[in-house]
Design a protein around this motif. Structure first.
Motif, mmCIF file in Angstrom:
data_model
loop_
_atom_site.group_PDB
_atom_site.id
_atom_site.type_symbol
_atom_site.label_atom_id
_atom_site.label_comp_id
_atom_site.label_asym_id
_atom_site.label_seq_id
_atom_site.Cartn_x
_atom_site.Cartn_y
_atom_site.Cartn_z
ATOM 1 N N GLN A 102 0.837 -1.269 0.031
ATOM 2 C CA GLN A 102 -0.095 0.071 -0.152
ATOM 3 C C GLN A 102 0.863 1.287 -0.007
ATOM 4 N N VAL A 103 0.318 2.215 -0.555
ATOM 5 C CA VAL A 103 1.033 3.316 -0.656
ATOM 6 C C VAL A 103 0.274 4.773 -0.209
ATOM 7 N N GLN A 104 0.804 5.393 1.035
ATOM 8 C CA GLN A 104 0.185 6.486 1.433
ATOM 9 C C GLN A 104 0.561 7.722 0.823
ATOM 10 N N LEU A 105 -0.261 8.572 0.554
ATOM 11 C CA LEU A 105 0.173 9.763 -0.246
ATOM 12 C C LEU A 105 -0.584 11.067 0.549
ATOM 13 N N VAL A 106 0.438 12.342 0.694
ATOM 14 C CA VAL A 106 0.122 13.486 1.362
ATOM 15 C C VAL A 106 0.363 14.500 0.514
ATOM 16 N N GLU A 107 -0.722 15.237 0.047
ATOM 17 C CA GLU A 107 -0.401 16.480 -0.806
ATOM 18 C C GLU A 107 -0.084 17.660 0.168
ATOM 19 N N SER A 108 0.544 18.611 -0.296
ATOM 20 C CA SER A 108 0.762 19.800 0.324
ATOM 21 C C SER A 108 1.096 21.010 -0.761
ATOM 22 N N GLY A 109 1.270 22.171 -0.232
ATOM 23 C CA GLY A 109 1.624 23.387 -0.875
ATOM 24 C C GLY A 109 0.279 24.155 -1.418
ATOM 25 N N GLY A 110 -0.790 23.701 -1.392
ATOM 26 C CA GLY A 110 -1.905 24.570 -1.872
ATOM 27 C C GLY A 110 -2.275 25.890 -1.122
ATOM 28 N N GLY A 111 -3.021 26.625 -1.602
ATOM 29 C CA GLY A 111 -3.314 27.948 -1.110
ATOM 30 C C GLY A 111 -4.103 28.929 -1.754
ATOM 31 N N LEU A 112 -4.072 30.228 -1.363
ATOM 32 C CA LEU A 112 -5.079 31.264 -2.072
ATOM 33 C C LEU A 112 -3.834 32.158 -2.896
ATOM 34 N N VAL A 113 -3.964 32.112 -4.183
ATOM 35 C CA VAL A 113 -3.062 33.053 -5.056
ATOM 36 C C VAL A 113 -4.125 33.959 -6.141
ATOM 37 N N GLN A 114 -3.464 34.875 -6.645
ATOM 38 C CA GLN A 114 -3.970 35.622 -7.736
ATOM 39 C C GLN A 114 -3.923 35.114 -9.147
ATOM 40 N N ALA A 115 -4.632 35.555 -9.981
ATOM 41 C CA ALA A 115 -4.451 35.125 -11.096
ATOM 42 C C ALA A 115 -3.303 35.490 -11.855
ATOM 43 N N GLY A 116 -2.650 34.651 -12.755
ATOM 44 C CA GLY A 116 -1.192 34.891 -13.146
ATOM 45 C C GLY A 116 -0.123 34.655 -12.307
ATOM 46 N N ASP A 117 -0.450 34.071 -11.138
ATOM 47 C CA ASP A 117 0.633 33.799 -10.187
ATOM 48 C C ASP A 117 0.973 32.328 -10.361
ATOM 49 N N SER A 118 1.926 31.971 -9.456
ATOM 50 C CA SER A 118 2.678 30.475 -9.713
ATOM 51 C C SER A 118 2.434 29.920 -8.439
ATOM 52 N N LEU A 119 2.410 28.633 -8.349
ATOM 53 C CA LEU A 119 2.410 27.680 -7.140
ATOM 54 C C LEU A 119 2.819 26.392 -7.322
ATOM 55 N N LYS A 120 3.641 25.890 -6.628
ATOM 56 C CA LYS A 120 3.890 24.343 -6.712
ATOM 57 C C LYS A 120 3.320 23.621 -5.557
ATOM 58 N N VAL A 121 2.733 22.643 -5.836
ATOM 59 C CA VAL A 121 2.053 21.473 -4.952
ATOM 60 C C VAL A 121 2.983 20.181 -4.856
ATOM 61 N N SER A 122 3.030 19.758 -3.865
ATOM 62 C CA SER A 122 3.918 18.412 -3.643
ATOM 63 C C SER A 122 2.904 17.242 -3.302
ATOM 64 N N CYS A 123 3.595 16.131 -3.548
ATOM 65 C CA CYS A 123 2.840 14.846 -3.163
ATOM 66 C C CYS A 123 4.082 13.932 -2.570
ATOM 67 N N ALA A 124 3.759 13.672 -1.315
ATOM 68 C CA ALA A 124 4.870 12.919 -0.658
ATOM 69 C C ALA A 124 4.331 11.526 -0.419
ATOM 70 N N ALA A 125 5.153 10.484 -0.655
ATOM 71 C CA ALA A 125 4.581 9.106 -0.671
ATOM 72 C C ALA A 125 5.325 8.349 0.358
ATOM 73 N N SER A 126 4.609 7.402 1.063
ATOM 74 C CA SER A 126 5.445 6.355 1.847
ATOM 75 C C SER A 126 4.857 5.103 1.839
ATOM 76 N N GLY A 127 5.312 3.957 2.460
ATOM 77 C CA GLY A 127 4.814 2.638 2.202
ATOM 78 C C GLY A 127 5.484 1.825 1.243
ATOM 79 N N ARG A 128 4.814 1.435 0.225
ATOM 80 C CA ARG A 128 5.530 0.658 -0.975
ATOM 81 C C ARG A 128 6.219 1.496 -1.745
ATOM 82 N N THR A 129 7.104 0.928 -2.571
ATOM 83 C CA THR A 129 8.221 1.450 -3.346
ATOM 84 C C THR A 129 7.353 2.528 -4.297
#
Length: 131
Positions: free
Chosen positions: A1-28
């Motif tokens: 089994q793989v556990q997945l956790v997202e992060s990095g979301g937020g409130l931004v304005q149009a035209g901005d940039s944002l980077k979201v991440s996904c951290a995995a644990s468990g199986r390879t």
């Protein structure tokens, strides 16, 4: 089994940039193809982007092509979605997901766009883009 956790979301304005991440644990982590999906209020979950287990090939929804970039770091068990030139219509909860690979011989095939092919899902991270 793989556990997945997202992060990095937020409130931004149009035209901005944002980077979201996904951290995995468990199986390879490096065994799985990975994808990003999103769901806006009142709408169905939709495909955003996916990348093969090796990182050899990626796919994007037409709505984000040229603005979003998917990447992964198998050594760190991480996947990322760099989002540039964000638009209000990008507002949604973003989910990362893991799918078994189509082939372990090569990571150069097109990764899955169909959410039903993904076995493991994170809880999501909210991205809100104001106009």
């Amino acid at each position: 089994q793989v556990q997945l956790v997202e992060s990095g979301g937020g409130l931004v304005q149009a035209g901005d940039s944002l980077k979201v991440s996904c951290a995995a644990s468990g199986r390879t982590f490096s065994y799985y193809d990975m994808g990003w999906f999103r769901q806006a209020p009142g709408k169905e979950r939709e495909f955003v982007s996916a990348i093969t287990w090796s990182g050899g090939r990626a796919q994007y929804a037409d709505s984000v092509k040229g603005r979003f970039t998917i990447s992964r770091d198998n050594a760190a068990n991480m996947m990322y979605l760099q989002m540039n030139d964000l638009k209000p219509e990008d507002t949604a909860v973003y989910f990362c997901a893991a799918a078994p690979p189509r082939s372990r011989l090569s990571g150069l095939y097109a990764p899955q766009r169909n959410a039903r092919e993904y076995d493991y899902w994170g809880q999501g991270t909210q991205v809100t883009v104001s106009s």
